[in-house]
Design a protein around this motif. Sequence first.
Motif, PDB file in Angstrom:
ATOM      1  N   VAL A 113       0.863  -1.152  -0.118  1.00 58.39           N
ATOM      2  CA  VAL A 113      -0.066  -0.079  -0.146  1.00 58.39           C
ATOM      3  C   VAL A 113       0.872   1.260  -0.011  1.00 58.39           C
ATOM      4  O   VAL A 113       0.422   2.210  -0.695  1.00 58.39           O
ATOM      5  N   ALA A 144     -14.483  -1.754  -3.065  1.00 58.92           N
ATOM      6  CA  ALA A 144     -13.570  -1.608  -1.813  1.00 58.92           C
ATOM      7  C   ALA A 144     -12.262  -1.565  -2.434  1.00 58.92           C
ATOM      8  O   ALA A 144     -11.796  -2.511  -2.803  1.00 58.92           O
ATOM      9  N   ASP A 145     -11.861  -0.162  -2.343  1.00 62.98           N
ATOM     10  CA  ASP A 145     -10.333  -0.217  -2.801  1.00 62.98           C
ATOM     11  C   ASP A 145      -9.494   0.765  -1.953  1.00 62.98           C
ATOM     12  O   ASP A 145     -10.099   1.099  -0.826  1.00 62.98           O
ATOM     13  N   HIS A 146      -8.450   0.948  -1.990  1.00 59.63           N
ATOM     14  CA  HIS A 146      -7.419   1.560  -0.997  1.00 59.63           C
ATOM     15  C   HIS A 146      -7.745   3.123  -1.055  1.00 59.63           C
ATOM     16  O   HIS A 146      -6.585   3.873  -1.115  1.00 59.63           O
ATOM     17  N   PHE A 148      -8.679   4.473   1.947  1.00 59.78           N
ATOM     18  CA  PHE A 148      -8.477   4.835   3.257  1.00 59.78           C
ATOM     19  C   PHE A 148      -7.239   5.745   3.512  1.00 59.78           C
ATOM     20  O   PHE A 148      -7.467   6.501   4.601  1.00 59.78           O
ATOM     21  N   TRP A 149      -6.169   5.466   3.063  1.00 57.35           N
ATOM     22  CA  TRP A 149      -4.950   6.423   3.524  1.00 57.35           C
ATOM     23  C   TRP A 149      -5.364   7.836   2.867  1.00 57.35           C
ATOM     24  O   TRP A 149      -5.344   8.600   3.843  1.00 57.35           O
ATOM     25  N   LYS A 152      -8.142   9.335   5.456  1.00 53.90           N
ATOM     26  CA  LYS A 152      -7.262   9.544   6.802  1.00 53.90           C
ATOM     27  C   LYS A 152      -6.492  10.976   6.359  1.00 53.90           C
ATOM     28  O   LYS A 152      -6.494  11.683   7.356  1.00 53.90           O
ATOM     29  N   ALA A 153      -6.015  11.068   5.484  1.00 56.02           N
ATOM     30  CA  ALA A 153      -4.886  12.120   5.097  1.00 56.02           C
ATOM     31  C   ALA A 153      -5.780  13.376   5.222  1.00 56.02           C
ATOM     32  O   ALA A 153      -5.317  14.333   5.596  1.00 56.02           O
ATOM     33  N   ARG A 165      -8.897  -3.935  10.507  1.00 53.60           N
ATOM     34  CA  ARG A 165      -7.593  -3.670  10.112  1.00 53.60           C
ATOM     35  C   ARG A 165      -7.386  -4.572   8.978  1.00 53.60           C
ATOM     36  O   ARG A 165      -7.308  -5.671   9.123  1.00 53.60           O
ATOM     37  N   GLY A 166      -7.314  -4.157   7.630  1.00 53.67           N
ATOM     38  CA  GLY A 166      -6.824  -5.038   6.719  1.00 53.67           C
ATOM     39  C   GLY A 166      -8.165  -5.804   5.853  1.00 53.67           C
ATOM     40  O   GLY A 166      -8.023  -6.409   4.561  1.00 53.67           O
ATOM     41  N   LEU A 168     -10.875  -5.114   3.848  1.00 54.65           N
ATOM     42  CA  LEU A 168     -11.310  -4.022   3.032  1.00 54.65           C
ATOM     43  C   LEU A 168     -12.935  -3.808   2.979  1.00 54.65           C
ATOM     44  O   LEU A 168     -13.162  -2.502   3.008  1.00 54.65           O
ATOM     45  N   MET A 169     -13.509  -4.604   3.050  1.00 51.93           N
ATOM     46  CA  MET A 169     -15.053  -4.573   3.065  1.00 51.93           C
ATOM     47  C   MET A 169     -15.553  -3.892   4.412  1.00 51.93           C
ATOM     48  O   MET A 169     -16.219  -2.826   4.365  1.00 51.93           O
ATOM     49  N   MET A 171     -13.463  -1.934   6.295  1.00 46.07           N
ATOM     50  CA  MET A 171     -12.931  -0.531   6.237  1.00 46.07           C
ATOM     51  C   MET A 171     -13.660   0.166   5.677  1.00 46.07           C
ATOM     52  O   MET A 171     -14.288   1.539   5.966  1.00 46.07           O
TER      53      MET A 171
ATOM     54  N   PRO B  27      -9.026  -6.660  -5.169  1.00 48.72           N
ATOM     55  CA  PRO B  27      -8.091  -5.980  -4.308  1.00 48.72           C
ATOM     56  C   PRO B  27      -8.507  -6.067  -2.723  1.00 48.72           C
ATOM     57  O   PRO B  27      -7.494  -5.435  -1.976  1.00 48.72           O
ATOM     58  N   ILE B  28      -9.020  -7.030  -2.238  1.00 48.66           N
ATOM     59  CA  ILE B  28      -9.176  -7.216  -1.054  1.00 48.66           C
ATOM     60  C   ILE B  28      -7.795  -7.967  -0.331  1.00 48.66           C
ATOM     61  O   ILE B  28      -7.858  -7.742   0.978  1.00 48.66           O
ATOM     62  N   ARG B  41      -7.732 -10.496   3.850  1.00 47.34           N
ATOM     63  CA  ARG B  41      -7.209  -9.307   4.482  1.00 47.34           C
ATOM     64  C   ARG B  41      -6.030  -8.879   3.712  1.00 47.34           C
ATOM     65  O   ARG B  41      -5.223  -9.839   3.241  1.00 47.34           O
ATOM     66  N   TRP B  42      -5.544  -7.606   3.869  1.00 44.65           N
ATOM     67  CA  TRP B  42      -4.584  -7.050   3.247  1.00 44.65           C
ATOM     68  C   TRP B  42      -3.167  -6.993   4.145  1.00 44.65           C
ATOM     69  O   TRP B  42      -3.832  -6.188   5.338  1.00 44.65           O
ATOM     70  N   GLU B  44       0.039  -5.484   5.727  1.00 42.08           N
ATOM     71  CA  GLU B  44       0.802  -4.467   5.240  1.00 42.08           C
ATOM     72  C   GLU B  44       1.428  -3.808   6.703  1.00 42.08           C
ATOM     73  O   GLU B  44       0.452  -3.209   7.418  1.00 42.08           O
ATOM     74  N   MET B  48       1.017   4.163   9.392  1.00 39.06           N
ATOM     75  CA  MET B  48      -0.007   4.879   9.816  1.00 39.06           C
ATOM     76  C   MET B  48      -1.024   3.808  10.605  1.00 39.06           C
ATOM     77  O   MET B  48      -2.014   4.063  11.354  1.00 39.06           O
ATOM     78  N   ILE B  50      -3.158   1.513   9.436  1.00 36.47           N
ATOM     79  CA  ILE B  50      -4.292   1.591   8.730  1.00 36.47           C
ATOM     80  C   ILE B  50      -4.602   0.060   8.493  1.00 36.47           C
ATOM     81  O   ILE B  50      -5.819  -0.495   8.397  1.00 36.47           O
ATOM     82  N   TYR B  51      -3.417  -0.992   8.194  1.00 35.01           N
ATOM     83  CA  TYR B  51      -3.981  -2.191   7.634  1.00 35.01           C
ATOM     84  C   TYR B  51      -3.364  -3.201   8.694  1.00 35.01           C
ATOM     85  O   TYR B  51      -2.719  -3.015   9.745  1.00 35.01           O
ATOM     86  N   TYR B  52      -3.849  -4.155   8.377  1.00 37.58           N
ATOM     87  CA  TYR B  52      -3.379  -5.552   9.308  1.00 37.58           C
ATOM     88  C   TYR B  52      -1.972  -6.055   9.278  1.00 37.58           C
ATOM     89  O   TYR B  52      -1.240  -6.009   8.085  1.00 37.58           O
ATOM     90  N   TYR B  61       8.974  -2.004   6.211  1.00 35.71           N
ATOM     91  CA  TYR B  61       9.233  -2.501   4.852  1.00 35.71           C
ATOM     92  C   TYR B  61      10.715  -2.873   4.876  1.00 35.71           C
ATOM     93  O   TYR B  61      11.451  -2.480   4.158  1.00 35.71           O
TER      94      TYR B  61
END
Lengths: 186, 142
Positions: A113, A144-146, A148-149, A152-153, A165-166, A168-169, A171, B27-28, B41-42, B44, B48, B50-52, B61
């Motif tokens: 991401v 549902a795509d990315h 969120f960033w 939030k920003a 977290r993670g 996507l649905m 979130m 994209p899930i 799940r994604w 990452e 921030m 935001i992700y798991y 990274y």
Amino acid sequence: MEHKLPPNEIHELLGVSRSTYYVVINTPSGFYFPASATQAQEIQRLLAEVKMKLDACIPESTPPLLGPAEAPKSQVCLLPVQKKESEVDDNLKRRFRSLTERWKTETQFTSTVIEIVTHPAYQQIIGMGPAIIPLILHQLAIEADHWFWALKAITGEDPVNENSRGKLMDMARAWLEWGESQGYEC
Amino acid sequence: MNVREDIELHFPDLESKGYKVVSPYDPIYNCIAWAAGDSGRWWEPDPMGIYYWPPDVLREYSITAYRAVFEKLGFSQCDSEDLERPFQKVAIYAKSRKPTHASRQLESGQWASKMGKSVDIEHPLQGLSRGFYGDVDCILRK
């Protein structure tokens, strides 16, 4: 070193609410929003320029420097923030769609991401500020795509709980519920 | 441009080494989640939060952090990409010392990859090398 005039400071400078208006700078190559340090510096320069012109030629009894309309002879204007996707300015929509298409195509195989959201098109979308929140929420409701960033920003909010977290649905659902609670049409 | 053309543009060795697309754009979940057996799940290590990302694994990274994800799942370093029953194997790809991708080995000896937000493919391990993800950095098994 970060040198940035946050959008809320720009609004403070102009004496308007961030939730009511957003700032746009028109240039010969298109319009953009004051999100980066460069853009923040540019708006400061333009404001100073406009103020100097106004101070030089307009009596003190004139209206405020900038109001909720295009400033005369300047390239800075304020537009009302919309809550419905259908009411967002057509130019904004076109620019958002074009950037979104480029972003999706060029990041389709990217596995992290951090690379997806640092893509130049995505950064430009973030730079468009609160005005495009209805467009992002509309996209999120379709797929549902990315986003969120970016959300939030732009908003400084994060309505997603730890267990989601993670996912996507989940979130996306949390952000759509947030949108509705803020009066956005999702 | 269709998805195969896009894939072959990003991974020039794939066409000659052979591969097949086995599932549509989704994209899930991402490659590291898929390699770890999670397609819901994604995963990452975003700063921030935001992700798991698995608890107790360094949120950064780095090859070290990506390896640690699999070590927590019981994997350990191995030297061969060959099929060795009953071991399960995963591979981590990297570019300029940054992790870019993870694949897992199938019963057939072929490797399965989730290609970012896009499709799942089956391929020889080296089919993705010299492409968008760089090269295989390490292989682990359990």
